[in-house]
Design a protein around this motif. Structure first.
Motif, short mmCIF file in Angstrom:
data_model
loop_
_atom_site.label_atom_id
_atom_site.label_comp_id
_atom_site.label_asym_id
_atom_site.label_seq_id
_atom_site.Cartn_x
_atom_site.Cartn_y
_atom_site.Cartn_z
N THR A 1 -3.85 12.52 4.95
CA THR A 1 -3.05 11.30 4.80
C THR A 1 -3.98 10.10 4.66
O THR A 1 -5.04 10.04 5.28
N PHE A 2 -3.54 9.15 3.86
CA PHE A 2 -4.31 7.91 3.66
C PHE A 2 -3.44 6.92 2.91
O PHE A 2 -2.40 7.28 2.33
N GLY A 3 -3.86 5.67 2.92
CA GLY A 3 -3.16 4.64 2.18
C GLY A 3 -4.00 4.15 1.01
O GLY A 3 -5.23 4.09 1.10
N VAL A 4 -3.33 3.79 -0.09
CA VAL A 4 -4.01 3.28 -1.28
C VAL A 4 -3.30 2.01 -1.74
O VAL A 4 -2.09 2.04 -2.04
N ALA A 5 -4.04 0.92 -1.81
CA ALA A 5 -3.47 -0.35 -2.25
C ALA A 5 -3.27 -0.35 -3.76
O ALA A 5 -3.89 0.44 -4.48
N PRO A 6 -2.41 -1.24 -4.28
CA PRO A 6 -2.25 -1.35 -5.74
C PRO A 6 -3.60 -1.63 -6.42
O PRO A 6 -4.42 -2.39 -5.90
N ARG A 7 -3.80 -0.99 -7.55
CA ARG A 7 -5.02 -1.12 -8.36
C ARG A 7 -6.28 -0.64 -7.62
O ARG A 7 -7.39 -0.93 -8.03
N ALA A 8 -6.08 0.11 -6.56
CA ALA A 8 -7.22 0.70 -5.86
C ALA A 8 -7.21 2.21 -6.06
O ALA A 8 -6.20 2.81 -6.45
N THR A 9 -8.35 2.83 -5.80
CA THR A 9 -8.49 4.28 -5.93
C THR A 9 -9.11 4.82 -4.65
O THR A 9 -10.04 4.23 -4.09
N THR B 1 0.82 -1.21 0.00
CA THR B 1 0.00 0.00 0.00
C THR B 1 0.86 1.26 0.00
O THR B 1 1.81 1.39 0.78
N ALA B 2 0.53 2.21 -0.89
CA ALA B 2 1.23 3.49 -0.94
C ALA B 2 0.67 4.40 0.15
O ALA B 2 -0.54 4.57 0.27
N LEU B 3 1.56 4.97 0.95
CA LEU B 3 1.16 5.86 2.05
C LEU B 3 1.28 7.31 1.57
O LEU B 3 2.39 7.81 1.35
N PHE B 4 0.14 7.96 1.41
CA PHE B 4 0.09 9.30 0.82
C PHE B 4 -0.01 10.39 1.87
O PHE B 4 -0.66 10.23 2.91
N ARG B 5 0.60 11.53 1.58
CA ARG B 5 0.24 12.81 2.18
C ARG B 5 -0.04 13.76 1.01
O ARG B 5 0.81 13.95 0.14
N VAL B 6 -1.24 14.34 1.02
CA VAL B 6 -1.68 15.21 -0.06
C VAL B 6 -1.93 16.60 0.51
O VAL B 6 -2.57 16.74 1.57
N CYS B 7 -1.42 17.63 -0.17
CA CYS B 7 -1.48 19.00 0.35
C CYS B 7 -2.15 19.92 -0.67
O CYS B 7 -1.83 19.88 -1.86
N LEU B 8 -3.04 20.78 -0.17
CA LEU B 8 -3.78 21.71 -1.03
C LEU B 8 -3.20 23.11 -0.89
O LEU B 8 -3.03 23.63 0.21
N PHE B 9 -2.93 23.75 -2.03
CA PHE B 9 -2.48 25.14 -2.08
C PHE B 9 -3.38 25.91 -3.04
O PHE B 9 -3.74 25.40 -4.10
N ILE B 10 -3.73 27.14 -2.66
CA ILE B 10 -4.57 27.99 -3.51
C ILE B 10 -3.80 29.27 -3.79
O ILE B 10 -3.41 29.99 -2.87
N GLY B 11 -3.57 29.54 -5.07
CA GLY B 11 -2.79 30.70 -5.46
C GLY B 11 -3.52 32.01 -5.24
O GLY B 11 -4.73 32.04 -5.00
N GLU B 12 -2.77 33.11 -5.33
CA GLU B 12 -3.37 34.43 -5.18
C GLU B 12 -4.34 34.71 -6.30
O GLU B 12 -5.47 35.12 -6.09
N GLY B 13 -3.89 34.50 -7.53
CA GLY B 13 -4.76 34.72 -8.68
C GLY B 13 -5.00 36.17 -8.97
O GLY B 13 -4.18 37.04 -8.68
N SER B 14 -6.14 36.44 -9.56
CA SER B 14 -6.50 37.80 -9.99
C SER B 14 -7.87 38.17 -9.42
O SER B 14 -8.84 37.45 -9.64
N PRO B 15 -7.93 39.30 -8.65
CA PRO B 15 -6.84 40.21 -8.27
C PRO B 15 -5.90 39.53 -7.27
O PRO B 15 -6.28 38.61 -6.57
N ALA B 16 -4.64 40.01 -7.24
CA ALA B 16 -3.64 39.45 -6.36
C ALA B 16 -3.95 39.81 -4.91
O ALA B 16 -4.59 40.81 -4.62
N GLY B 17 -3.46 38.98 -4.00
CA GLY B 17 -3.63 39.27 -2.58
C GLY B 17 -3.94 38.02 -1.79
O GLY B 17 -4.56 37.08 -2.29
N ILE B 18 -3.48 38.01 -0.55
CA ILE B 18 -3.81 36.95 0.39
C ILE B 18 -3.75 37.54 1.78
O ILE B 18 -2.88 38.37 2.07
N ALA B 19 -4.70 37.16 2.61
CA ALA B 19 -4.85 37.69 3.97
C ALA B 19 -4.99 39.21 3.98
O ALA B 19 -4.24 39.89 4.66
N PRO B 20 -5.93 39.81 3.27
CA PRO B 20 -7.04 39.12 2.62
C PRO B 20 -6.78 38.84 1.13
O PRO B 20 -5.96 39.48 0.49
#
Length: 319
Positions: free
Chosen positions: A115-123, A58-77
């Protein structure tokens, strides 16, 4: 002689574990007031497969989400734009209590990961929550809808076969132990919001001329109309002629007796305040309370009979 070919549905897997995003992201705050905060939530589904190599565990995953600034630019806010003259501030969070902001790929904001695990040929499917909040206390015109388009948004993933990759490995895109890493970019249809184009009258005070021993001279008094409209919203305030008007003149009533009076837009008592656009008062909303002064005069009438005279005026706010 006939030949038949049987077609059977099949499912294909990549040779190695991989993650993808098969949808556009979208978040709609609906109609906001501008003064108070407005919350909305959405989910981004990530699909991860375990690959085709059945000799590997089984593959042990860590998956991370990032959201860009985009248009208009800015973060926080972050910001949305209405295309003409204003920006709306908002933020995106990983938690429903809205304390942990979701950062860009290069930021140091708390990592939004799973985080989660995925076995071969599984989704395996993971839904990343995205909690948005439009900030309170903004002076927002209601002329056009607002939209933000975060570009450079991605899911980074690392996987290994001995231990689950750390947050640092996922953030940097470093492969886990005997594993690999990758990036799944995704697009947005947009972050959307509208401002309620609604005006509200908060107060229309009575005009009380008090008590007089006679009307040898005219009496004057004022009252106030207070209201609030979104910024840049055109408004118009008119007054009707009351319940006892005759021939375009206002009168108060006391048991069938009449007493003439008038309402004006100006302190000099030259501009009658009426119920048409030409005789009303116009302006532009500021998203804070505005006030108009109504100037009144009871005409002198030495022959007026004693009584308690009253009339009712309807205030109309058009926007």
């Amino acid at each position: 002689m006939s030949l038949a070919i049987l077609l059977a549905p099949s499912l294909s897997f990549a040779a190695y574990p991989v993650c993808t995003v098969r949808q556009q992201a979208s978040l709609d705050f609906g109609t906001v007031s501008g003064t108070g905060a407005r919350d909305a939530s959405a989910y981004l589904r990530v699909e991860c497969s375990g690959g085709t190599n059945t000799l590997i565990s089984t593959a042990l995953f860590r998956v991370c989400l990032f959201i860009g600034e985009g248009s208009p630019a800015g973060i926080a806010p972050r910001r949305m734009y209405n295309g003409t003259d204003a920006y709306m501030n908002y933020d995106l969070y990983s938690d429903s209590s809205r304390t942990l902001m979701i950062g860009t790929p290069g930021s140091n904001h708390p990592l939004h990961s799973a985080t989660f695990g995925v076995a071969p040929r599984a989704t395996y499917y993971h839904d990343f929550p995205i909690h948005g909040r439009v900030r309170a206390g903004q002076n927002l015109p209601a002329t056009s809808a607002y939209k933000g388009l975060p570009t450079n948004s991605m899911v980074r993933y690392s996987y290994g076969y001995v231990y689950t990759p750390t947050e640092s490995e996922c953030r940097a895109g470093t492969p886990g132990h005997f594993g690999g890493a990758g990036i799944a970019n995704f697009t947005w249809s947009g972050i959307h919001a509208r401002v309620a184009n609604t005006c509200r009258i908060s107060t229309a005070t009575d005009m009380d001329f008090g008590t007089a021993g006679g009307l040898a001279a005219a009496l004057e008094q004022t009252s106030a109309i207070r209201f609030k409209c979104p910024a840049n919203t055109a408004w118009h305030v008119t007054l009707n002629d009351g319940a006892y008007a005759q021939a375009g003149r206002r009168f108060m009533n006391a048991g069938g007796k009449r007493l003439g009076y008038e309402l004006y837009r100006d302190p000099a008592l030259l501009e009658r305040w009426g119920n048409t656009r030409a005789t009303g008062v116009s302006g532009i909303g500021t998203n804070v309370e505005q006030s108009l002064t109504v100037h009144g005069r009871v005409f002198s009438d030495p022959a007026a009979s004693p009584g308690s005279y009253r009339d009712t005026i309807t205030v109309t706010l058009t926007f």
